[in-house]
Design an enzyme around this catalytic site. Structure first.
Site, PDB file in Angstrom:
ATOM      1  N   HIS A 104       1.036  -0.974  -0.763  1.00 50.64           N
ATOM      2  CA  HIS A 104       0.044  -0.291   0.145  1.00 50.64           C
ATOM      3  C   HIS A 104       0.990   1.371   0.171  1.00 50.64           C
ATOM      4  O   HIS A 104       0.167   2.351  -0.181  1.00 50.64           O
ATOM      5  CB  HIS A 104      -0.791   0.114   1.081  1.00 50.64           C
ATOM      6  CG  HIS A 104      -1.888  -1.099   1.129  1.00 50.64           C
ATOM      7  ND1 HIS A 104      -2.819  -1.095   0.643  1.00 50.64           N
ATOM      8  CD2 HIS A 104      -1.982  -2.321   2.105  1.00 50.64           C
ATOM      9  CE1 HIS A 104      -3.952  -1.547   0.879  1.00 50.64           C
ATOM     10  NE2 HIS A 104      -3.342  -2.913   1.665  1.00 50.64           N
ATOM     11  N   CYS A 200     -31.469   1.714  19.734  1.00 50.48           N
ATOM     12  CA  CYS A 200     -30.689   2.452  19.751  1.00 50.48           C
ATOM     13  C   CYS A 200     -31.045   3.906  19.932  1.00 50.48           C
ATOM     14  O   CYS A 200     -30.513   5.322  20.739  1.00 50.48           O
ATOM     15  CB  CYS A 200     -29.491   2.256  18.806  1.00 50.48           C
ATOM     16  SG  CYS A 200     -29.447   0.695  18.705  1.00 50.48           S
ATOM     17  N   CYS A 203     -32.487   6.480  23.400  1.00 54.53           N
ATOM     18  CA  CYS A 203     -31.485   6.970  23.415  1.00 54.53           C
ATOM     19  C   CYS A 203     -30.401   8.146  22.903  1.00 54.53           C
ATOM     20  O   CYS A 203     -31.095   9.602  22.477  1.00 54.53           O
ATOM     21  CB  CYS A 203     -29.903   6.088  24.412  1.00 54.53           C
ATOM     22  SG  CYS A 203     -30.261   5.981  25.830  1.00 54.53           S
ATOM     23  N   HIS A 204     -30.363   7.982  21.400  1.00 58.12           N
ATOM     24  CA  HIS A 204     -29.416   8.709  20.606  1.00 58.12           C
ATOM     25  C   HIS A 204     -29.976   9.084  19.541  1.00 58.12           C
ATOM     26  O   HIS A 204     -29.807  10.230  18.809  1.00 58.12           O
ATOM     27  CB  HIS A 204     -28.331   7.154  20.171  1.00 58.12           C
ATOM     28  CG  HIS A 204     -27.099   7.153  21.123  1.00 58.12           C
ATOM     29  ND1 HIS A 204     -26.469   7.573  22.031  1.00 58.12           N
ATOM     30  CD2 HIS A 204     -27.457   5.812  21.199  1.00 58.12           C
ATOM     31  CE1 HIS A 204     -25.624   7.297  22.862  1.00 58.12           C
ATOM     32  NE2 HIS A 204     -26.169   6.386  22.243  1.00 58.12           N
ATOM     33  N   ARG A 241     -17.976  -0.202  21.764  1.00 60.25           N
ATOM     34  CA  ARG A 241     -19.627   0.775  22.515  1.00 60.25           C
ATOM     35  C   ARG A 241     -20.691  -0.232  22.575  1.00 60.25           C
ATOM     36  O   ARG A 241     -21.583   0.007  22.947  1.00 60.25           O
ATOM     37  CB  ARG A 241     -19.076   1.799  22.259  1.00 60.25           C
ATOM     38  CG  ARG A 241     -19.627   3.122  22.256  1.00 60.25           C
ATOM     39  CD  ARG A 241     -20.026   3.398  23.086  1.00 60.25           C
ATOM     40  NE  ARG A 241     -20.538   3.055  24.659  1.00 60.25           N
ATOM     41  CZ  ARG A 241     -20.962   3.578  25.803  1.00 60.25           C
ATOM     42  NH1 ARG A 241     -19.902   4.208  25.803  1.00 60.25           N
ATOM     43  NH2 ARG A 241     -21.763   2.516  25.552  1.00 60.25           N
ATOM     44  N   CYS A 245     -23.188  -0.556  25.222  1.00 57.23           N
ATOM     45  CA  CYS A 245     -24.794  -0.425  24.935  1.00 57.23           C
ATOM     46  C   CYS A 245     -25.672  -0.986  25.346  1.00 57.23           C
ATOM     47  O   CYS A 245     -26.899  -1.290  26.122  1.00 57.23           O
ATOM     48  CB  CYS A 245     -24.952   0.993  23.581  1.00 57.23           C
ATOM     49  SG  CYS A 245     -23.973   2.818  23.455  1.00 57.23           S
TER      50      CYS A 245
END
Lengths: 284, 109, 139
Positions: A104, A200, A203-204, A241, A245
């Site tokens: 690369h 999800c 909350c978000h 994460r 959650c």
């Protein structure tokens, strides 16, 4: 940090402590190293029509000291791990005796890769996360052992690949061959999990900007991942994460790297299409 | 020697005589406080960087004693004045006896 | 102290206020650290600045800054930590300012103290209360 920033901190703190209604995301601009301007809020992508008008980086939901820590590469502890990954990038490994750099080139050549992952990989016939693609390289091109999905080498490498794309807009494809995976991720996003029966979105999407105990709920965007958390003082992958959650809803969670979380990652990433790649970001 | 310890320092390449220059340092280190317990309830022994020094051409800038209350990946920011061109020496001392060193040259114009 | 009913009540109330006895014990050992640093000398209030957030987002990484023009050393203590000492900064002849920043761990809401030894050998102190928040999500 300037004296002015400290003073602002004190004002912000009073506001947070006194009146939850004012715990809105801050009106601030993130410029990295006085050079790269980061898009931390922008018009929501079309597919969020009716759900959100504007999408916002988690950076806007953090305190002034935490925000300042991300603005300079030396102050950002996540950059230590980027430097570690730079060594890995250039080190030969596996039966083929090849390094990432052998194929690369310089790591900066990978600019533009992070923003489009997860993506449908034709040769594999599936949607792949960046981690899956890194391990594919290791196994098929280098003849090396795959890395653990959220192990330190892997997370350091994803931090390096994010860092060279900072400032570029997240731009994952949600149509064509990726669509069915994206739909699956979307369904998960709106499914209530666990004994607390939380999705999800509860909350978000419905509650961002409010306080959950002393924590300021963000939109749950993943453009800053992997993130260096003040809490555990290390880099945290998006799948870790997600796991945290889902666990917090008191549910049996999915495993990092599972097809479920890859689908969820594609969907959540697509909710941030247009926000800048920030990783490694700093969060609480 | 603790694993994966990597020192970083940020020093300007040039400075004017008498100018206050800002130096930042960071070293990757767990800074195990000695207060935590492992999964079996046993206390994880303390293992920290206990001292950091910065010198310039053999003269002291700062000499810092670190305690377990310093966060993981210890960070310091301070200011130095240098009388002539030369080299900053940075040294971190680990509880386990290891010493990590790095140096940075600066030209005074 | 003789443990009378009245004293017990005071102790009890103190424990609630300080949210647990260890904090009170730690404070005592903080006094010992201070005495060791100052040699028991009188401590003034002018000449040292301690800058810390009023509310820390996470107690594991709290940025602080100390400054005391002309000082030879500054000691920082977190009185509510299980072990109060945080760091001691000794400034050499090439320090441009007697100021430094770092990131510290705070076990909970508490007073952070900076004590500077000034050029004339006298001591001054500054105190800052830092509220440590407990977030909603474990991660």
């Amino acid at each position: 940090m300037t004296k002015k920033a400290w003073a602002l901190s004190a004002i912000g703190a009073l506001v947070l402590a006194g009146t939850p209604a004012l715990a809105d995301p801050v009106d601030a601009t993130l410029i990295l190293n006085e050079d790269i301007e980061i898009t931390t809020r922008t018009t929501a992508p079309d597919h969020l029509s009716g759900a959100l008008d504007e999408v916002m980086s988690g950076w806007l939901f953090r305190g002034v000291e935490t925000r300042a820590m991300q603005a300079d590469d030396f102050d950002n502890p996540g950059m230590i791990f980027v430097e570690k990954a730079e060594d890995l990038w250039n080190a030969a490994d596996g039966a083929e005796g090849k390094s990432c750099a052998d194929c690369h080139g310089d790591s900066s050549e990978m600019s533009g890769v992070r923003p489009v992952y997860p993506k449908y990989v034709e040769a594999a016939g599936e949607v792949r996360s960046l981690e899956m693609q890194i391990n594919d390289c290791r196994e098929t091109r280098m003849g090396a052992e795959p890395w653990k999905y959220t192990g330190s080498d892997m997370i350091d490498m994803t931090a390096l690949l994010a860092s060279v794309s900072r400032g570029l807009p997240v731009n994952v494809a949600i149509d064509g061959p990726a669509q069915s995976t994206w739909e699956k991720g979307k369904e998960m996003y709106y499914t209530r999990y666990g004994q607390l029966e939380l999705s999800c979105a509860n909350c978000h999407e419905d509650s961002y900007g409010l306080m959950i105990r002393a924590d300021h709920l963000s939109q749950g965007q993943i453009n800053g991942f992997p993130v260096y958390r003040l809490k555990n003082t290390k880099l945290n992958a998006a799948h870790s994460r997600f796991k945290g959650c889902v666990r917090d809803t008191r549910a049996e969670t999915f495993a990092p790297g599972s097809p479920e979380f890859v689908a969820l990652e594609l969907y959540v990433a697509s909710r941030g299409n247009g926000l800048s790649v920030e990783g490694p970001a700093v969060r609480n | 020697m603790a694993k994966g310890v990597k020192p970083r320092v940020k020093v300007p390449k040039t400075a004017a005589v008498g100018e206050a220059i800002t130096i930042k340092t960071l070293i990757s280190h767990k800074m195990e406080s000695g207060q935590r317990k492992d999964g079996d309830g046993n206390t994880i022994p303390r293992s920290i960087i206990n001292r950091f020094t910065c010198g310039f051409n053999g003269e002291n800038v700062v000499d810092i004693t670190l305690e377990p209350a310093i966060s993981t990946n210890p960070f310091f920011e301070f200011e130095a004045t240098v009388p002539e061109s030369g080299e900053f020496q940075f040294t971190w001392y680990d509880d386990d006896g290891a010493v990590y060193e790095t140096a940075k040259k600066i030209t005074v114009e | 102290m003789e443990l009378t009913r009245r004293n017990a009540m005071i102790l009890g109330a103190g424990a609630i206020v300080a949210s647990g006895l260890p904090l009170a014990v730690a404070a005592a050992s903080g006094d010992e650290q201070i005495a060791a640093f100052t040699g028991g000398a009188e401590i003034g209030t002018e000449g040292v600045t301690l800058t810390a957030p009023e509310i820390a987002e996470n107690g594991n990484t709290v940025p602080i800054e100390v400054s005391a023009p002309g000082a030879t050393a500054i000691m920082v203590l977190a009185l509510g930590n299980p072990t109060p000492p945080v760091a001691t900064f000794n400034f050499g002849p090439l320090a441009a300012t007697q100021a430094a920043s770092t990131r510290i761990r705070l076990a909970g809401t508490q007073d952070v103290v900076a004590i500077a030894k000034l050029a004339d050998g006298s001591f001054v102190r500054a105190t800052s209360t830092v509220k440590v928040t407990i977030g909603g999500c474990g991660g």
